[in-house]
Design an enzyme around this catalytic site. Sequence first.
Site, PDB file in Angstrom:
ATOM      1  N   TYR A 151       0.834  -1.214   0.000  1.00  0.00           N
ATOM      2  CA  TYR A 151       0.000   0.000   0.000  1.00  0.00           C
ATOM      3  C   TYR A 151       0.867   1.262   0.000  1.00  0.00           C
ATOM      4  O   TYR A 151       0.678   2.156  -0.838  1.00  0.00           O
ATOM      5  CB  TYR A 151      -0.926  -0.033   1.220  1.00  0.00           C
ATOM      6  CG  TYR A 151      -1.838   1.156   1.354  1.00  0.00           C
ATOM      7  CD1 TYR A 151      -2.850   1.401   0.423  1.00  0.00           C
ATOM      8  CD2 TYR A 151      -1.701   2.052   2.414  1.00  0.00           C
ATOM      9  CE1 TYR A 151      -3.699   2.491   0.556  1.00  0.00           C
ATOM     10  CE2 TYR A 151      -2.537   3.140   2.560  1.00  0.00           C
ATOM     11  CZ  TYR A 151      -3.540   3.359   1.628  1.00  0.00           C
ATOM     12  OH  TYR A 151      -4.376   4.447   1.763  1.00  0.00           O
TER      13      TYR A 151
HETATM   14  P1  NAP Z   1     -13.319   3.703   0.545  1.00  0.00           P
HETATM   15  O1  NAP Z   1     -14.279   4.159   1.572  1.00  0.00           O
HETATM   16  O2  NAP Z   1     -12.954   2.270   0.480  1.00  0.00           O
HETATM   17  O3  NAP Z   1     -13.832   4.191  -0.894  1.00  0.00           O
HETATM   18  C1  NAP Z   1     -13.046   3.873  -2.018  1.00  0.00           C
HETATM   19  C2  NAP Z   1     -13.612   4.526  -3.251  1.00  0.00           C
HETATM   20  O4  NAP Z   1     -12.735   4.213  -4.361  1.00  0.00           O
HETATM   21  C3  NAP Z   1     -14.993   4.025  -3.622  1.00  0.00           C
HETATM   22  O5  NAP Z   1     -15.734   5.088  -4.156  1.00  0.00           O
HETATM   23  C4  NAP Z   1     -14.686   2.966  -4.699  1.00  0.00           C
HETATM   24  O6  NAP Z   1     -15.743   2.787  -5.640  1.00  0.00           O
HETATM   25  C5  NAP Z   1     -13.525   3.619  -5.391  1.00  0.00           C
HETATM   26  N1  NAP Z   1     -12.692   2.696  -6.170  1.00  0.00           N
HETATM   27  C6  NAP Z   1     -12.038   1.584  -5.729  1.00  0.00           C
HETATM   28  N2  NAP Z   1     -11.414   0.984  -6.769  1.00  0.00           N
HETATM   29  C7  NAP Z   1     -11.683   1.737  -7.869  1.00  0.00           C
HETATM   30  C8  NAP Z   1     -11.331   1.628  -9.235  1.00  0.00           C
HETATM   31  N3  NAP Z   1     -10.566   0.630  -9.694  1.00  0.00           N
HETATM   32  N4  NAP Z   1     -11.783   2.587 -10.090  1.00  0.00           N
HETATM   33  C9  NAP Z   1     -12.567   3.593  -9.659  1.00  0.00           C
HETATM   34  N5  NAP Z   1     -12.945   3.745  -8.374  1.00  0.00           N
HETATM   35  C10 NAP Z   1     -12.499   2.812  -7.496  1.00  0.00           C
HETATM   36  O7  NAP Z   1     -11.921   4.485   0.700  1.00  0.00           O
HETATM   37  P2  NAP Z   1     -11.553   5.874   1.441  1.00  0.00           P
HETATM   38  O8  NAP Z   1     -11.141   5.564   2.812  1.00  0.00           O
HETATM   39  O9  NAP Z   1     -12.585   6.902   1.171  1.00  0.00           O
HETATM   40  O10 NAP Z   1     -10.215   6.219   0.641  1.00  0.00           O
HETATM   41  C11 NAP Z   1     -10.150   7.218  -0.341  1.00  0.00           C
HETATM   42  C12 NAP Z   1      -8.684   7.494  -0.620  1.00  0.00           C
HETATM   43  O11 NAP Z   1      -8.043   7.948   0.583  1.00  0.00           O
HETATM   44  C13 NAP Z   1      -7.911   6.241  -1.062  1.00  0.00           C
HETATM   45  O12 NAP Z   1      -6.980   6.588  -2.068  1.00  0.00           O
HETATM   46  C14 NAP Z   1      -7.188   5.823   0.210  1.00  0.00           C
HETATM   47  O13 NAP Z   1      -6.025   5.084  -0.073  1.00  0.00           O
HETATM   48  C15 NAP Z   1      -6.910   7.153   0.859  1.00  0.00           C
HETATM   49  N6  NAP Z   1      -6.695   7.102   2.309  1.00  0.00           N
HETATM   50  C16 NAP Z   1      -7.665   6.654   3.154  1.00  0.00           C
HETATM   51  C17 NAP Z   1      -7.432   6.638   4.529  1.00  0.00           C
HETATM   52  C18 NAP Z   1      -8.444   6.168   5.535  1.00  0.00           C
HETATM   53  O14 NAP Z   1      -8.101   6.025   6.734  1.00  0.00           O
HETATM   54  N7  NAP Z   1      -9.701   5.943   5.156  1.00  0.00           N
HETATM   55  C19 NAP Z   1      -6.193   7.097   5.025  1.00  0.00           C
HETATM   56  C20 NAP Z   1      -5.236   7.543   4.134  1.00  0.00           C
HETATM   57  C21 NAP Z   1      -5.497   7.554   2.780  1.00  0.00           C
HETATM   58  P3  NAP Z   1     -16.944   1.704  -5.372  1.00  0.00           P
HETATM   59  O15 NAP Z   1     -17.796   2.305  -4.271  1.00  0.00           O
HETATM   60  O16 NAP Z   1     -17.663   1.623  -6.670  1.00  0.00           O
HETATM   61  O17 NAP Z   1     -16.276   0.428  -4.942  1.00  0.00           O
END
Ligand code: NAP
Length: 243
Positions: A151
């Site tokens: 990751y």
């Molecule tokens: P999440 O709740 O799992 O949501 C992920 C989103 O990405 C969903 O809308 C999903 O679409 C979409 N997605 C996944 N694979 C995709 C693909 N191949 N093409 C297009 N869309 C895709 O994640 P999140 O926590 O909001 O994370 C958002 C970003 O922040 C990510 O890049 C993550 O690495 C980063 N981040 C998150 C955290 C945390 O603690 N949450 C911390 C640091 C960084 P579907 O709904 O259609 O599956």
Amino acid sequence: MSSQRLSGKTAIVTGASRGIGRAIASSLAAQGARVVVNYTRSAAEAEALAAEIGGLAVQADVSLVADIRRLFDAAEAAFGPIDILINNAGVANFQPIVESTEEQYDQIFSVNARGTFFCCREAALRLRDGGRIVSISTGATVSSPAGGGIYCGSKAAIEQFSRILARELGPRGITANTVSPGFTDTDMLNQFPTLVGIAAGMSPLGRVGQPADVASVVAWLCSDEARWVTGQNIQAGGGASMV
Ligand code: NAP
């Protein structure tokens, strides 16, 4: 500060059906942008958000270059030239490098690194001068936790793409930055119960981040107020990572 500071702008937010991407799409729309809500599987959530914010939901898997082109085509057909790309779509796994498989590596890198790279390439071709590219990394590229090999490696690549793009697109007035959230209350974090247990304690502010905490930083980077900020990686994790 004008509440409509993105009026007249068109934005694509990848992975906007849930979590942080959803909050970013809402925030950009609240400030006047026309927003394309990208998703892979969550059609109902994406359509509902698009209806709520007057945007357009477009299914596209960012790991596929043909899908990326179709996403940009759909955005231009609906709203005209694009000003803003938010590379938010992401997936995560955590296991020691010694236990990691080729399949796990390919799954994460194909979305996080490859997907972001080719979205950036498409944006470099199509964004209007003065545009904005914001890519979502993670504070974990600073803290380098055990288990984060795949990751964090995929996210470190994103940070480098941003810095290179800042130089390549700067002459056109386009900025490229990274925003690095810390633990944020979304489906992604909730996949990892061990991390949920320690999340609030990692921030000096003593709580887990909310998607809106990250979205407001992204929206600011998209505004004219941030015109002199490019090539940066902004930690938006409640101080969990300090550099
Ligand atoms: P999440 O709740 O799992 O949501 C992920 C989103 O990405 C969903 O809308 C999903 O679409 C979409 N997605 C996944 N694979 C995709 C693909 N191949 N093409 C297009 N869309 C895709 O994640 P999140 O926590 O909001 O994370 C958002 C970003 O922040 C990510 O890049 C993550 O690495 C980063 N981040 C998150 C955290 C945390 O603690 N949450 C911390 C640091 C960084 P579907 O709904 O259609 O599956």
